[in-house]
Design a protein around this motif. Structure first.
Motif, PDB file in Angstrom:
ATOM      1  N   ARG A  88       0.729  -1.313   0.087  1.00 58.47           N
ATOM      2  CA  ARG A  88       0.085   0.017   0.001  1.00 58.47           C
ATOM      3  C   ARG A  88       0.753   1.381  -0.128  1.00 58.47           C
ATOM      4  O   ARG A  88       0.478   2.204  -0.514  1.00 58.47           O
ATOM      5  CB  ARG A  88      -0.941   0.029   1.264  1.00 58.47           C
ATOM      6  CG  ARG A  88      -2.106  -1.170   1.050  1.00 58.47           C
ATOM      7  CD  ARG A  88      -2.776  -1.376   2.423  1.00 58.47           C
ATOM      8  NE  ARG A  88      -3.483  -0.129   2.840  1.00 58.47           N
ATOM      9  CZ  ARG A  88      -4.284  -0.298   3.916  1.00 58.47           C
ATOM     10  NH1 ARG A  88      -4.042  -1.307   4.832  1.00 58.47           N
ATOM     11  NH2 ARG A  88      -4.660   1.093   4.474  1.00 58.47           N
ATOM     12  N   THR A  89       2.027   1.456   0.734  1.00 55.98           N
ATOM     13  CA  THR A  89       2.832   2.628   0.939  1.00 55.98           C
ATOM     14  C   THR A  89       3.477   2.563  -0.760  1.00 55.98           C
ATOM     15  O   THR A  89       3.634   3.791  -1.096  1.00 55.98           O
ATOM     16  CB  THR A  89       3.780   2.472   2.037  1.00 55.98           C
ATOM     17  OG1 THR A  89       4.528   1.518   1.729  1.00 55.98           O
ATOM     18  CG2 THR A  89       3.236   2.432   3.144  1.00 55.98           C
ATOM     19  N   MET A  90       3.980   1.593  -1.262  1.00 55.43           N
ATOM     20  CA  MET A  90       4.434   1.554  -2.466  1.00 55.43           C
ATOM     21  C   MET A  90       3.548   2.168  -3.536  1.00 55.43           C
ATOM     22  O   MET A  90       3.956   2.740  -4.475  1.00 55.43           O
ATOM     23  CB  MET A  90       5.257   0.390  -2.876  1.00 55.43           C
ATOM     24  CG  MET A  90       6.495  -0.255  -2.063  1.00 55.43           C
ATOM     25  SD  MET A  90       7.015  -1.846  -2.452  1.00 55.43           S
ATOM     26  CE  MET A  90       7.974  -1.348  -3.959  1.00 55.43           C
ATOM     27  N   GLU A  91       2.247   1.973  -3.198  1.00 55.19           N
ATOM     28  CA  GLU A  91       1.482   2.231  -4.063  1.00 55.19           C
ATOM     29  C   GLU A  91       1.072   3.755  -4.038  1.00 55.19           C
ATOM     30  O   GLU A  91       0.050   4.397  -4.581  1.00 55.19           O
ATOM     31  CB  GLU A  91       0.259   1.637  -4.212  1.00 55.19           C
ATOM     32  CG  GLU A  91       0.098   0.170  -4.787  1.00 55.19           C
ATOM     33  CD  GLU A  91      -0.947  -0.970  -4.517  1.00 55.19           C
ATOM     34  OE1 GLU A  91      -1.889  -0.374  -3.735  1.00 55.19           O
ATOM     35  OE2 GLU A  91      -0.946  -2.076  -4.988  1.00 55.19           O
ATOM     36  N   GLY A  92       1.582   4.402  -2.935  1.00 57.19           N
ATOM     37  CA  GLY A  92       1.467   5.953  -2.759  1.00 57.19           C
ATOM     38  C   GLY A  92       0.550   6.136  -1.704  1.00 57.19           C
ATOM     39  O   GLY A  92       0.402   7.342  -1.467  1.00 57.19           O
ATOM     40  N   GLU A  93      -0.058   5.094  -1.215  1.00 59.61           N
ATOM     41  CA  GLU A  93      -1.003   5.332   0.297  1.00 59.61           C
ATOM     42  C   GLU A  93      -0.259   5.761   1.201  1.00 59.61           C
ATOM     43  O   GLU A  93       0.784   5.326   1.610  1.00 59.61           O
ATOM     44  CB  GLU A  93      -1.832   4.227   0.624  1.00 59.61           C
ATOM     45  CG  GLU A  93      -2.931   4.442   1.282  1.00 59.61           C
ATOM     46  CD  GLU A  93      -3.768   3.181   1.449  1.00 59.61           C
ATOM     47  OE1 GLU A  93      -4.621   3.072   2.712  1.00 59.61           O
ATOM     48  OE2 GLU A  93      -3.734   2.134   0.944  1.00 59.61           O
ATOM     49  N   GLU A  94      -0.842   7.042   1.999  1.00 61.98           N
ATOM     50  CA  GLU A  94       0.025   7.338   3.263  1.00 61.98           C
ATOM     51  C   GLU A  94      -0.779   6.727   4.476  1.00 61.98           C
ATOM     52  O   GLU A  94      -1.862   6.897   4.684  1.00 61.98           O
ATOM     53  CB  GLU A  94      -0.200   9.026   3.387  1.00 61.98           C
ATOM     54  CG  GLU A  94       0.720   9.525   2.454  1.00 61.98           C
ATOM     55  CD  GLU A  94       1.052  10.816   2.594  1.00 61.98           C
ATOM     56  OE1 GLU A  94       1.362  11.323   3.754  1.00 61.98           O
ATOM     57  OE2 GLU A  94       1.419  11.518   1.819  1.00 61.98           O
ATOM     58  N   LEU A  95       0.284   5.769   5.039  1.00 61.33           N
ATOM     59  CA  LEU A  95      -0.330   5.117   6.236  1.00 61.33           C
ATOM     60  C   LEU A  95       0.334   5.544   7.369  1.00 61.33           C
ATOM     61  O   LEU A  95       1.513   6.363   7.518  1.00 61.33           O
ATOM     62  CB  LEU A  95       0.042   3.676   6.053  1.00 61.33           C
ATOM     63  CG  LEU A  95      -0.488   2.933   4.926  1.00 61.33           C
ATOM     64  CD1 LEU A  95      -0.463   1.516   4.656  1.00 61.33           C
ATOM     65  CD2 LEU A  95      -2.118   3.018   4.917  1.00 61.33           C
ATOM     66  N   ALA A  96      -0.311   5.279   8.493  1.00 62.94           N
ATOM     67  CA  ALA A  96       0.372   5.743  10.037  1.00 62.94           C
ATOM     68  C   ALA A  96       1.613   5.003  10.064  1.00 62.94           C
ATOM     69  O   ALA A  96       1.856   3.957  10.064  1.00 62.94           O
ATOM     70  CB  ALA A  96      -0.736   5.404  11.012  1.00 62.94           C
ATOM     71  N   GLU A  97       2.544   5.781  10.987  1.00 61.54           N
ATOM     72  CA  GLU A  97       3.654   5.468  11.446  1.00 61.54           C
ATOM     73  C   GLU A  97       3.452   4.842  12.822  1.00 61.54           C
ATOM     74  O   GLU A  97       2.449   5.229  13.496  1.00 61.54           O
ATOM     75  CB  GLU A  97       4.802   6.347  11.508  1.00 61.54           C
ATOM     76  CG  GLU A  97       5.236   7.139  10.276  1.00 61.54           C
ATOM     77  CD  GLU A  97       5.754   5.893   9.417  1.00 61.54           C
ATOM     78  OE1 GLU A  97       6.377   4.937   9.944  1.00 61.54           O
ATOM     79  OE2 GLU A  97       5.907   6.151   8.130  1.00 61.54           O
ATOM     80  N   PRO A  98       4.266   3.630  13.328  1.00 64.21           N
ATOM     81  CA  PRO A  98       5.391   3.259  12.667  1.00 64.21           C
ATOM     82  C   PRO A  98       5.106   2.351  11.650  1.00 64.21           C
ATOM     83  O   PRO A  98       5.972   1.674  11.055  1.00 64.21           O
ATOM     84  CB  PRO A  98       6.169   2.790  13.986  1.00 64.21           C
ATOM     85  CG  PRO A  98       5.055   2.143  14.773  1.00 64.21           C
ATOM     86  CD  PRO A  98       3.912   3.232  14.483  1.00 64.21           C
ATOM     87  N   TRP A  99       3.894   2.110  11.505  1.00 65.55           N
ATOM     88  CA  TRP A  99       3.476   0.819  10.622  1.00 65.55           C
ATOM     89  C   TRP A  99       4.257   0.918   9.142  1.00 65.55           C
ATOM     90  O   TRP A  99       4.666  -0.099   8.494  1.00 65.55           O
ATOM     91  CB  TRP A  99       2.228   0.568  10.568  1.00 65.55           C
ATOM     92  CG  TRP A  99       1.310   0.442  11.981  1.00 65.55           C
ATOM     93  CD1 TRP A  99       0.992   1.479  12.373  1.00 65.55           C
ATOM     94  CD2 TRP A  99       1.486  -0.600  12.609  1.00 65.55           C
ATOM     95  NE1 TRP A  99       0.473   1.154  13.739  1.00 65.55           N
ATOM     96  CE2 TRP A  99       0.836  -0.198  13.937  1.00 65.55           C
ATOM     97  CE3 TRP A  99       2.288  -1.819  12.773  1.00 65.55           C
ATOM     98  CZ2 TRP A  99       0.593  -0.818  15.075  1.00 65.55           C
ATOM     99  CZ3 TRP A  99       1.879  -2.416  13.658  1.00 65.55           C
ATOM    100  CH2 TRP A  99       1.470  -2.139  14.928  1.00 65.55           C
TER     101      TRP A  99
END
Length: 146
Positions: A88-99
């Motif tokens: 999901r992060t590689m597709e550009g979605e911004e996800l919560a840290e630290p995940w």
């Protein structure tokens, strides 16, 4: 790894207020609502990768031993895979840290949810690249997994 020392670090992370800003700590890194501690670091494998598998197995064994001690306190853990978070992060979605950050170098986390405290505690094995050391990480966060 010294299990008593690792438990003391986890206890300190778990009981202290979570940071409000990004920082380097005495045991790792932190950001708003989370802290990651480096509990153990293996040798690196730049010159000789023959001990890589043995080092990985040792860190996994240490994680299991520490998880068993934490399970005595908090009950059985869950396993949270981070592969979908990485995708999901590689597709550009911004996800919560630290995940989001962890997904780049940790395959999965052994986690406990502490409802009353509104926190998660996790143990994971990090390796950024094949030549780099393995690290046993402890994570404490108030951010739910994505």
């Amino acid at each position: 790894m010294d299990i008593a020392q690792a438990l003391a670090v986890i206890d300190r992370l778990w009981s202290a207020p979570l940071p409000r800003q990004h920082a380097r700590t005495d045991t790792g890194t932190a950001g708003p609502g989370w802290e990651v501690a480096e509990l153990e670091t293996s040798e690196d494998f730049w010159e000789d990768c023959s001990r890589r598998e043995e080092a990985r197995e040792q860190v996994e064994c240490d994680r299991e031993a520490l998880a068993a001690r934490l399970a005595e306190r908090w009950g059985p853990p869950q396993t949270f895979g981070l592969y979908s978070v990485l995708e999901r992060t590689m597709e550009g979605e911004e996800l919560a840290e630290p995940w989001a950050s962890l997904s780049g170098h940790v395959v999965d986390l052994t986690v406990w949810r502490h409802e009353e405290a509104g926190r998660w505690t996790g143990l994971g094995i990090s390796q950024w690249d094949a030549e780099l050391p393995f690290q046993l990480l402890a994570v404490v966060t108030d951010q739910d997994p994505p």
